[in-house]
Design a protein around this motif. Structure first.
Motif, PDB file in Angstrom:
ATOM      1  N   TYR A  39      45.153  30.551  36.898  1.00 18.91           N
ATOM      2  CA  TYR A  39      44.684  31.609  35.997  1.00 18.91           C
ATOM      3  C   TYR A  39      43.505  31.126  35.147  1.00 18.91           C
ATOM      4  N   VAL A  86      48.045  37.716  39.239  1.00 15.76           N
ATOM      5  CA  VAL A  86      47.736  38.734  40.257  1.00 15.76           C
ATOM      6  C   VAL A  86      46.729  39.748  39.715  1.00 15.76           C
ATOM      7  N   GLN A  87      46.900  40.165  38.468  1.00 11.71           N
ATOM      8  CA  GLN A  87      45.942  41.090  37.849  1.00 11.71           C
ATOM      9  C   GLN A  87      44.525  40.518  37.886  1.00 11.71           C
ATOM     10  N   LEU A  88      44.418  39.235  37.530  1.00  9.80           N
ATOM     11  CA  LEU A  88      43.097  38.606  37.477  1.00  9.80           C
ATOM     12  C   LEU A  88      42.504  38.448  38.871  1.00  9.80           C
ATOM     13  N   PHE A 127      53.166  40.715  29.818  1.00 17.39           N
ATOM     14  CA  PHE A 127      53.147  40.471  31.251  1.00 17.39           C
ATOM     15  C   PHE A 127      53.602  39.043  31.508  1.00 17.39           C
ATOM     16  N   GLU A 183      52.403  38.011  37.135  1.00 16.36           N
ATOM     17  CA  GLU A 183      51.741  39.317  37.013  1.00 16.36           C
ATOM     18  C   GLU A 183      50.313  39.159  36.502  1.00 16.36           C
ATOM     19  N   ARG A 184      50.151  38.294  35.507  1.00 15.30           N
ATOM     20  CA  ARG A 184      48.817  38.104  34.925  1.00 15.30           C
ATOM     21  C   ARG A 184      47.860  37.485  35.927  1.00 15.30           C
ATOM     22  N   SER A 237      48.183  35.541  28.119  1.00 14.27           N
ATOM     23  CA  SER A 237      48.274  36.988  27.919  1.00 14.27           C
ATOM     24  C   SER A 237      48.601  37.301  26.470  1.00 14.27           C
ATOM     25  N   LYS A 248      43.005  40.441  41.376  1.00 12.02           N
ATOM     26  CA  LYS A 248      42.531  41.777  41.748  1.00 12.02           C
ATOM     27  C   LYS A 248      41.208  42.096  41.063  1.00 12.02           C
ATOM     28  N   LEU A 249      41.115  41.746  39.789  1.00 13.50           N
ATOM     29  CA  LEU A 249      39.884  41.997  39.034  1.00 13.50           C
ATOM     30  C   LEU A 249      38.715  41.234  39.637  1.00 13.50           C
ATOM     31  N   VAL A 263      55.574  40.181  42.618  1.00 16.21           N
ATOM     32  CA  VAL A 263      54.720  41.106  41.880  1.00 16.21           C
ATOM     33  C   VAL A 263      54.297  42.252  42.803  1.00 16.21           C
TER      34      VAL A 263
END
Length: 375
Positions: A371, A228-230, A221, A225-226, A217, A232-233, A256
């Motif tokens: 990730y 989970v963001q990915l 973050f 968190e990073r 990142s 979701k994306l 998260v």
């Protein structure tokens, strides 16, 4: 030229005095002060830890703080407030305000308490400094996992010198605060608004590129968190099977907010029977390869993927210590498997440290590998 003016000698110098119970070695509060000051681009030239039952040493430190430092922070138990204020106000010939700030000419003293909530916030102190010294500090972040300390140091040195003619400006206007815990490293870049944007951009870009293989990142973050963001994306779901990490990866993920969109399940398959019954690890694998092996890790991840409930699987098996198992495999040997429907990759590490260090480092490595696989 020899400078003899005391005000010139102590200009912009900062001192921290920590008064503590010598029998209780807890420094969290003081460490937070040091970190928060650094976050604002300010640093302590001297830090004193003194037992609060040593009055002679306390007096010497208070006098030293007043005489030799422009900014003096006192961190103490609240029961010492009245005694200290009486002495310090006489020393500075000025009074503390209701927030715990004393101003005397160009000098400042700040009083913070270790055992109760402070009305004075550390960010308020940084703002006072910004106003006093006519600067404004901005912050940028680079977050990495597994980057060797020497690689980070070299990357920072190279970034500073990316434009040789600007290197002195960079050293003066840009600071790099590096903090690492269990392999997860934050490089905080604190820079003055006086630095040219093009200069900062070149420095930051050089630093990111040099550490690219370790970066997850360039914003503030955390690793979970990073990830989970990915997820979701990518519109993907993750499942986790853990042995020696004992549910630690799942715990990080479920902390998260909104993780329910992407987290299917976490299994703590500590025993061989659980690995076989819940994940389908072949019993012969334990006999021929052992529970801590590339083959076991791969089959754990395959068991999650084959369930059809997730798009990516993470599995861990290893020896965290303090002693090895009944094999000849060393403490710190770990395997992390990352599984997709198309393939399973297994990563082997030989980690050093205590049981906690090995386990927590493995948790971070597992999330980072997931990730990087999705990235």
């Amino acid at each position: 030229m020899i400078i003899t003016d005391k005000d010139v000698l102590k200009a912009k110098r900062n001192c921290l005095l920590v008064l503590r119970n010598k029998k209780i070695n807890i420094f969290d509060g003081a460490e937070n002060i040091i970190k928060d000051f650094a976050d604002g681009g300010y640093y302590f030239d001297k830090i004193n830890y003194i037992a609060f039952d040593n009055p002679d040493e306390i007096v010497r430190s208070l006098i030293d703080g007043k005489e030799n430092y422009e900014n003096f922070v006192i961190f103490c138990p609240s029961e010492m407030e009245e005694t200290l204020k009486k002495f310090v106000t006489a020393l500075y010939k000025s009074e503390f305000n209701e927030l715990g700030i004393l101003k005397s000419g160009q000098s400042n003293a700040f009083m913070l308490f270790s055992d109760k909530e402070n009305r004075l916030r550390l960010e308020d102190v940084n703002n006072i400094f910004d106003k006093k010294y006519g600067v404004k500090h901005e912050k940028a972040y680079i977050k990495t996992v597994g980057a060797p300390a020497q690689s980070i140091s070299k990357a920072i040195a190279d970034a500073i010198n990316v434009n040789p003619e600007k290197s002195e400006t960079v050293k003066k206007l840009i600071d790099f605060n590096v903090s690492e815990k269990f392999g997860d490293c934050t490089i905080q870049v604190v820079y003055s608004d006086e630095v040219q944007k093009s200069v900062f951009d070149n420095v930051f870009r050089k630093l990111v590129n040099a550490l690219d293989e370790y970066v997850y990142s360039v914003e503030n973050f955390n690793l979970a968190e990073r990830l989970v963001q990915l997820l979701k994306l990518r519109r993907m779901k993750i499942s986790v099977a853990e042995s020696f990490t004992g549910g630690g990866i799942s715990k990080k993920l479920v902390e998260v907010p909104g993780v329910s969109e992407v987290y299917y399940e976490g299994l703590n398959t500590y025993s061989n029977e659980a690995k076989t019954g819940r994940l389908g690890v072949v019993k012969d694998t334990f006999a021929h390869c052992g529970a801590v092996s590339e083959e076991t890790a791969a089959q754990m991840a395959e068991g999650l993927i084959n369930s059809g409930n997730c798009n990516i699987a993470v599995a861990t098996t290893g020896i965290a210590g303090p002693k090895s198992d009944n094999t000849n495999k060393p403490v710190g040997l770990i395997y992390i498997a990352i599984g997709l429907k198309e393939r399973v990759e297994v990563y082997k590490y030989n980690l050093k440290g205590t049981r906690e260090q090995i386990t927590e480092t493995a948790i971070n490595l597992a999330m980072f590998l997931a990730y990087k696989t999705l990235k």
